[in-house]
Design a protein around this motif. Structure first.
Motif, mmCIF file in Angstrom:
data_model
loop_
_atom_site.group_PDB
_atom_site.id
_atom_site.type_symbol
_atom_site.label_atom_id
_atom_site.label_comp_id
_atom_site.label_asym_id
_atom_site.label_seq_id
_atom_site.Cartn_x
_atom_site.Cartn_y
_atom_site.Cartn_z
ATOM 1 N N GLU A 340 0.823 -1.213 0.000
ATOM 2 C CA GLU A 340 0.000 0.000 0.000
ATOM 3 C C GLU A 340 0.855 1.260 0.000
ATOM 4 O O GLU A 340 0.549 2.250 -0.693
ATOM 5 N N CYS A 341 1.930 1.255 0.770
ATOM 6 C CA CYS A 341 2.733 2.470 0.959
ATOM 7 C C CYS A 341 3.789 2.668 -0.116
ATOM 8 O O CYS A 341 4.281 3.796 -0.297
ATOM 9 N N PHE A 342 4.159 1.593 -0.812
ATOM 10 C CA PHE A 342 5.211 1.696 -1.825
ATOM 11 C C PHE A 342 4.678 1.118 -3.139
ATOM 12 O O PHE A 342 4.950 -0.034 -3.469
ATOM 13 N N PRO A 343 3.895 1.901 -3.885
ATOM 14 C CA PRO A 343 3.301 1.416 -5.138
ATOM 15 C C PRO A 343 4.362 0.910 -6.107
ATOM 16 O O PRO A 343 5.509 1.384 -6.118
ATOM 17 N N ARG A 344 3.977 -0.036 -6.941
ATOM 18 C CA ARG A 344 4.933 -0.660 -7.855
ATOM 19 C C ARG A 344 5.481 0.337 -8.873
ATOM 20 O O ARG A 344 6.640 0.258 -9.266
ATOM 21 N N ALA A 345 4.648 1.261 -9.312
ATOM 22 C CA ALA A 345 5.098 2.245 -10.303
ATOM 23 C C ALA A 345 6.199 3.121 -9.717
ATOM 24 O O ALA A 345 5.997 3.801 -8.709
ATOM 25 N N GLY A 346 7.363 3.065 -10.334
ATOM 26 C CA GLY A 346 8.474 3.878 -9.864
ATOM 27 C C GLY A 346 9.028 3.455 -8.519
ATOM 28 O O GLY A 346 9.658 4.250 -7.811
ATOM 29 N N ARG A 347 8.812 2.194 -8.162
ATOM 30 C CA ARG A 347 9.222 1.724 -6.831
ATOM 31 C C ARG A 347 10.738 1.764 -6.657
ATOM 32 O O ARG A 347 11.481 1.253 -7.494
ATOM 33 N N VAL A 348 11.191 2.373 -5.571
ATOM 34 C CA VAL A 348 12.616 2.384 -5.231
ATOM 35 C C VAL A 348 12.894 1.553 -3.987
ATOM 36 O O VAL A 348 14.046 1.390 -3.587
#
Length: 426
Positions: A340-348
């Motif tokens: 929830e807190c770290f969406p897959r799009a652009g995930r670092v």
């Protein structure tokens, strides 16, 4: 007053891992309102002080039902006792019921927590300065700390995303021998390891046993989290698969009962042969080491654990149904909130997805060290554990999150606070 030089004290006094863990406790004390995703301890809500007397009474009733008179009960509970403890038969029954491990009661040593089991095993097996112990890298600090105190050299074996690779174990063992030393044993946590959360696939377990035989290694299997899988899929212990006497099994009641009892155990059913051809069990030989450490494990504490085993019909799995459900929900909450807190799009930020246990590892694009941990506690109200604490040299951009000590809502809020820290530093 006499001043002592730190340089004259044993190296374990200033062990950087030990001092790092002390630092973690100090930070938690300074910021009591911070949510701790660092503590790997079990949830307090399962325990009551009234449990102590109840379990002891169940054990005393069990002794009396077995024909022991009052004088015998009193001696068993209040006197010095057998060095290897009085719960061998109950623990052996539990191991057969829950894990399919069949050993005689005499092969079981009851210890003062699993930490003592580690010390006894290391001291007994490593006889000379050229004997070394291989460990997973990262590794639980209790084992590496015990080795440091004993002066036993530890050689790390890198762990991959799927856990230990048996071929890597063999390569490290050969390298150690080429350097003129003897690789005596390999320490590992096959089920939901601390700190990585990794669990070894069954085929890998079988290959590891083959590698141990090929390389003449003993395996120190530590299994504190084996009950707490996300599902009911069977995960056979190395000990239950072992047909060659390679595995010493280390157990703990800290997570399955409660830590305050400070009771663990060591299973060592290997035969020891002397010069005259006499044969004894390794656990019986190891009793000499234990006797010089703690004399014997507290019989009062053993009575508490004995009562749990009696009441549960010899099955810790049955006794822990509610805990298993609770910890499953906590781990699912941790993983879902990370998504929830770290969406897959652009995930670092990335993390592993353990199939059970108390821990997950999060990789971050910045250095996750003690300095950042203190800032995290002070400004963001969340604690975590730097993974560098568990590596021989590495883990500087990763942190361990624990989901055992809190309720699900607190875990979710802790991860949300962590996400704000990441957003500021990524």
């Amino acid at each position: 007053m006499t001043d002592l030089s730190r340089a004259d004290l044993h190296v374990s006094v200033s062990d950087p891992v030990a001092t790092s863990m002390n630092f973690l406790n100090e930070v938690a004390g300074r910021y009591p309102d911070a949510i701790s995703l660092a503590a790997g301890r079990p949830y307090d809500g399962f325990y009551s002080t009234g449990d102590i007397a109840r379990y002891q009474q169940s054990y005393l009733d069990h002794l009396r039902a077995g024909g022991l008179d009052e004088a015998g009960v009193r001696r068993l509970l209040l006197q010095y006792g057998r060095t290897n403890g009085q719960l061998g038969a109950l623990i052996a029954r539990m191991l057969e019921t829950d894990e399919g491990i069949v050993v005689p009661p005499e092969a079981v040593m009851v210890t003062s927590g699993c930490q003592e089991a580690m010390v006894v095993a290391l001291r007994s097996l490593c006889a000379g300065p050229d004997d070394v112990v291989l460990v997973t890298d990262p590794c639980y600090v209790g084992l590496t700390g015990a080795a440091r105190i004993l002066g036993v050299e530890v050689v790390p074996v890198p762990e991959g995303p799927g856990g230990l690779d048996p071929q890597t174990v063999a390569d490290v063992a050969r390298r150690v021998r080429a350097a003129g030393k003897r690789p005596r044993a390999l320490y590992l946590v096959p089920n939901f390891s601390n700190p990585s959360g990794v669990s070894l696939p069954v085929p890998t377990r079988r290959l590891l046993l083959d590698t141990a035989a090929e390389q003449d290694l003993l395996l120190l299997e530590d299994d504190p989290y084996g009950l707490f899988g996300l599902d009911d899929e069977p995960r056979p212990t190395l000990k239950s698969l072992d047909t060659d006497g390679r595995v010493l099994y280390l157990g703990s009641f800290a997570k399955s009962v409660f830590p305050g009892a400070r009771v663990g155990f060591l299973v060592a059913d290997q035969a020891v042969v002397d010069e005259q051809g006499g044969r004894t069990l390794l656990a019986e030989e190891m009793s000499a080491v234990k006797s010089m450490l703690t004399v014997n494990t507290s019989p009062i504490a053993q009575a508490v654990i004995g009562g749990v085993l009696v009441e549960s019909g010899g099955s810790l799995r049955a006794a822990n149904r509610d805990k298993i459900t609770f910890y499953r929900n906590n781990l699912r909450t941790l993983l879902a909130t990370l998504e929830e807190c770290f969406p897959r799009a652009g995930r670092v930020v990335r993390w592993n997805v353990p199939s059970g246990g108390f821990f997950a590892v999060v990789d971050v694009p910045f250095r996750a060290d003690e300095k950042l941990l203190e800032l995290s506690a002070e400004q963001f109200g969340v604690l975590w554990t730097p993974m560098s604490f568990f590596y021989a040299d590495g883990g500087h951009h990763a942190l361990r999150l624990s989901c055992s000590y809190l309720e699900a809502a607190e875990i979710a809020e802790g991860v949300r606070r962590l996400s704000r820290l990441v957003a500021e530093h990524a």
